[in-house]
Design an enzyme around this catalytic site. Structure first.
Site, mmCIF file in Angstrom:
data_model
loop_
_atom_site.group_PDB
_atom_site.id
_atom_site.type_symbol
_atom_site.label_atom_id
_atom_site.label_comp_id
_atom_site.label_asym_id
_atom_site.label_seq_id
_atom_site.Cartn_x
_atom_site.Cartn_y
_atom_site.Cartn_z
ATOM 1 N N SER A 119 -2.396 -1.129 -0.096
ATOM 2 C CA SER A 119 -1.720 -0.723 -1.327
ATOM 3 C C SER A 119 -0.319 -0.184 -1.020
ATOM 4 C CB SER A 119 -2.581 0.278 -2.092
ATOM 5 O OG SER A 119 -2.138 0.434 -3.412
ATOM 6 N N HIS A 162 -3.420 -4.970 -6.135
ATOM 7 C CA HIS A 162 -4.348 -4.745 -7.257
ATOM 8 C C HIS A 162 -4.089 -5.665 -8.445
ATOM 9 C CE1 HIS A 162 -5.311 -1.142 -4.978
ATOM 10 N NE2 HIS A 162 -4.081 -0.676 -5.144
#
Length: 205
Positions: A119, A162
């Site tokens: 991330s 994501h």
């Protein structure tokens, strides 16, 4: 030759790593959880650490805000792999720069250490993290007046983690629209971008 494994959720794609990078049991991973230091939810940090241990790595945690520049340099120099966890990419870059850890990471990766980004850790591999402002706050109580968006520049593209995955669907799609002039690479929680030298491939579970 640079090798990077960039993902959204490492625990969800850890099984893809050996096929890409290979690993000998006991290889040392310098594990940097700093981006998650002030996040309300940070279970992914522990999940990522456990996933690495299951793969046979020796995990050594390096919390940047608690280490000196010398300690950081020594830890990175002996590592076979550098793992940078998720969280706030702006706080992460701010703290890396304070200790010269950003430059030390780049040198180590260019020397052959594997870089695993999760991330925020994937986003800072880009040349610049201004595009992360849709998904995270650049100015918080911990990053007042944040203005320097330069990042590690380990790759020439911009990972959008994501993508299509709750609760980030809207933010990821807005990022894709707002920064469509950049070379964006969206990935879901079950995908990883595998970089080896000049070759880049999206791997999926």
């Amino acid at each position: 030759m640079k090798r990077l494994f960039l993902c959204s959720s490492f625990a969800d794609v850890a099984d893809l790593l050996p096929g890409f990078a290979g690993n000998e049991r006991g290889e040392v991973v310098t594990f940097i959880p700093t981006a998650a230091l002030h996040e309300e939810y940070n279970q992914y940090v522990e999940d990522g650490r456990r996933a690495l241990e299951r793969l046979g790595y020796t995990v050594e945690v390096l919390e940047i805000t608690q280490a000196t520049a010398e300690e950081i340099a020594q830890a990175l120099e002996k590592s076979d792999c550098i793992y940078v966890s998720g969280g706030n990419p702006f706080f992460l870059m701010q703290e890396l720069r304070k200790k010269g850890a950003d430059r030390a990471i780049v040198r180590r990766v260019e020397a052959g250490a594997l870089y695993i980004g999760e991330s925020a850790g994937s986003m800072i591999a880009a040349p610049n993290i201004a595009y992360a402002q849709v998904m995270d706050d650049a100015e918080t109580a911990y990053t007042p007046g944040f203005r320097d968006f330069d990042a590690l520049g380990l790759v020439d593209f911009y990972t959008v983690p994501h993508y299509g995955c709750p609760p980030f669907e809207e933010a990821a799609e807005e990022t894709m629209q707002t920064y469509r002039h950049l070379e964006l690479r969206p990935i879901t929680n079950t995908q990883a971008i595998c970089v080896e030298g000049d070759r880049t491939e999206i791997c999926s579970r």
